[in-house]
Design a protein around this motif. Structure first.
Motif, short mmCIF file in Angstrom:
data_model
loop_
_atom_site.label_atom_id
_atom_site.label_comp_id
_atom_site.label_asym_id
_atom_site.label_seq_id
_atom_site.Cartn_x
_atom_site.Cartn_y
_atom_site.Cartn_z
N GLN A 91 0.80 -1.22 0.00
CA GLN A 91 0.00 0.00 0.00
C GLN A 91 0.84 1.28 0.00
O GLN A 91 0.32 2.35 -0.32
CB GLN A 91 -0.98 -0.01 1.17
CG GLN A 91 -0.33 -0.07 2.53
CD GLN A 91 -1.31 -0.42 3.62
OE1 GLN A 91 -2.39 0.14 3.70
NE2 GLN A 91 -0.94 -1.36 4.47
N ILE A 92 2.13 1.19 0.30
CA ILE A 92 2.99 2.37 0.29
C ILE A 92 3.57 2.62 -1.11
O ILE A 92 3.48 3.73 -1.64
CB ILE A 92 4.15 2.23 1.31
CG1 ILE A 92 3.60 1.99 2.73
CG2 ILE A 92 5.08 3.45 1.26
CD1 ILE A 92 2.71 3.08 3.27
N ASN A 93 4.14 1.60 -1.72
CA ASN A 93 4.76 1.76 -3.04
C ASN A 93 3.78 1.65 -4.21
O ASN A 93 4.08 2.12 -5.31
CB ASN A 93 5.90 0.76 -3.21
CG ASN A 93 7.06 1.08 -2.29
OD1 ASN A 93 7.57 2.20 -2.29
ND2 ASN A 93 7.46 0.12 -1.49
N TYR A 94 2.64 1.03 -3.98
CA TYR A 94 1.62 0.90 -5.02
C TYR A 94 0.25 1.27 -4.46
O TYR A 94 -0.70 0.48 -4.49
CB TYR A 94 1.59 -0.54 -5.57
CG TYR A 94 2.88 -0.93 -6.24
CD1 TYR A 94 3.12 -0.60 -7.57
CD2 TYR A 94 3.88 -1.59 -5.53
CE1 TYR A 94 4.32 -0.93 -8.19
CE2 TYR A 94 5.08 -1.94 -6.14
CZ TYR A 94 5.29 -1.60 -7.47
OH TYR A 94 6.48 -1.93 -8.07
N PRO A 95 0.10 2.50 -3.95
CA PRO A 95 -1.15 2.89 -3.29
C PRO A 95 -2.34 3.06 -4.24
O PRO A 95 -3.48 3.02 -3.80
CB PRO A 95 -0.79 4.24 -2.65
CG PRO A 95 0.27 4.80 -3.54
CD PRO A 95 1.07 3.59 -3.99
N GLU A 96 -2.06 3.21 -5.53
CA GLU A 96 -3.15 3.44 -6.48
C GLU A 96 -3.76 2.14 -7.01
O GLU A 96 -4.76 2.18 -7.72
CB GLU A 96 -2.66 4.31 -7.65
CG GLU A 96 -1.61 3.66 -8.52
CD GLU A 96 -0.19 3.66 -7.94
OE1 GLU A 96 0.65 2.94 -8.49
OE2 GLU A 96 0.08 4.34 -6.94
N ASN A 97 -3.19 0.99 -6.64
CA ASN A 97 -3.78 -0.28 -7.07
C ASN A 97 -3.51 -1.38 -6.04
O ASN A 97 -3.24 -2.51 -6.39
CB ASN A 97 -3.28 -0.69 -8.45
CG ASN A 97 -1.77 -0.61 -8.56
OD1 ASN A 97 -1.05 -0.99 -7.64
ND2 ASN A 97 -1.29 -0.11 -9.68
N PHE A 98 -3.64 -1.01 -4.78
CA PHE A 98 -3.37 -1.93 -3.69
C PHE A 98 -4.30 -3.14 -3.74
O PHE A 98 -5.52 -3.01 -3.73
CB PHE A 98 -3.52 -1.21 -2.34
CG PHE A 98 -3.32 -2.09 -1.15
CD1 PHE A 98 -2.12 -2.73 -0.93
CD2 PHE A 98 -4.34 -2.29 -0.24
CE1 PHE A 98 -1.92 -3.55 0.17
CE2 PHE A 98 -4.16 -3.09 0.86
CZ PHE A 98 -2.95 -3.73 1.07
N CYS A 99 -3.71 -4.30 -3.85
CA CYS A 99 -4.44 -5.59 -3.86
C CYS A 99 -5.51 -5.67 -4.94
O CYS A 99 -6.54 -6.32 -4.76
CB CYS A 99 -5.01 -5.90 -2.48
SG CYS A 99 -3.75 -6.40 -1.28
N ASP A 100 -5.25 -5.05 -6.08
CA ASP A 100 -6.19 -5.13 -7.20
C ASP A 100 -6.47 -6.56 -7.63
O ASP A 100 -7.55 -6.87 -8.12
CB ASP A 100 -5.67 -4.34 -8.41
CG ASP A 100 -5.97 -2.86 -8.36
OD1 ASP A 100 -6.61 -2.40 -7.39
OD2 ASP A 100 -5.57 -2.15 -9.31
N GLY A 101 -5.50 -7.45 -7.46
CA GLY A 101 -5.68 -8.84 -7.86
C GLY A 101 -6.92 -9.48 -7.24
O GLY A 101 -7.62 -10.27 -7.88
N ILE A 102 -7.22 -9.13 -5.99
CA ILE A 102 -8.42 -9.65 -5.32
C ILE A 102 -9.66 -9.25 -6.11
O ILE A 102 -10.54 -10.06 -6.37
CB ILE A 102 -8.51 -9.15 -3.87
CG1 ILE A 102 -7.37 -9.70 -3.02
CG2 ILE A 102 -9.87 -9.50 -3.26
CD1 ILE A 102 -7.25 -9.06 -1.64
#
Length: 168
Positions: A91-102
């Motif tokens: 969530q820090i380095n990829y805050p714009e797509n955090f856990c999109d895989g779910i």
């Protein structure tokens, strides 16, 4: 409780460790762990209850091994199946797509007729956006081993308690 199929890549480090904790919490005798990189459609569809380990890669993508299995899933009828998804993200380095895989996998499962279970509140996370969020909840268990690893065990424990009720 019906036998649960736990699908994830055995070749991942963090997802595999989390999957092992989930399997233990669910009760190892009730869960069959399967390497999604080697599974076929018949085996996948052979469970009424499925738990899927779906980390988010790069800028909000499915890992290659799941992406390659998507065409097979798109041909399946998953009506009557209950699916719970857990995923790892940063969530820090990829805050714009955090856990999109779910969210990506959850949408696919629902399109094929499955019922998603295991939603968790999103309020303990700090991110900009995620296709996994519906209202104020993630469509599965979102974990951040990079920044919130100390919360993982409790989150798994709480999530599995809910799954046990859903998977009756």
């Amino acid at each position: 409780m019906k036998k649960i199929g736990l699908f994830y890549s055995f070749h991942t480090q963090k997802t595999a460790k989390v999957a092992e904790k989930i399997q233990k919490a669910l009760g190892e005798k009730d869960v069959e762990a399967l390497n999604v990189e080697e599974v076929d459609e018949k085996k996948f569809a052979g469970f009424d209850n499925l738990v899927l380990g779906v980390p988010t890669w790069f800028d909000g993508e499915l890992p290659n091994y799941w992406d390659e299995f998507v065409p097979a899933i798109e041909e399946m009828d998953l009506k009557g199946k209950k699916v719970a998804i857990f995923g790892l993200g940063d969530q820090i380095n990829y805050p714009e797509n955090f856990c999109d895989g779910i969210g990506i996998m959850g949408k696919l499962m629902e399109q094929q007729g499955a019922e998603l279970v295991g939603f968790v509140p999103a309020d303990e996370y700090n991110f900009e956006s995620s296709v996994s969020v519906r209202g104020d909840k993630f469509a599965g268990l979102a974990l951040d081993q990079e920044n919130q690893a100390r919360k993982t065990n409790k989150r798994i424990e709480d999530w599995v308690a809910g799954l046990k009720k859903s998977f009756n």
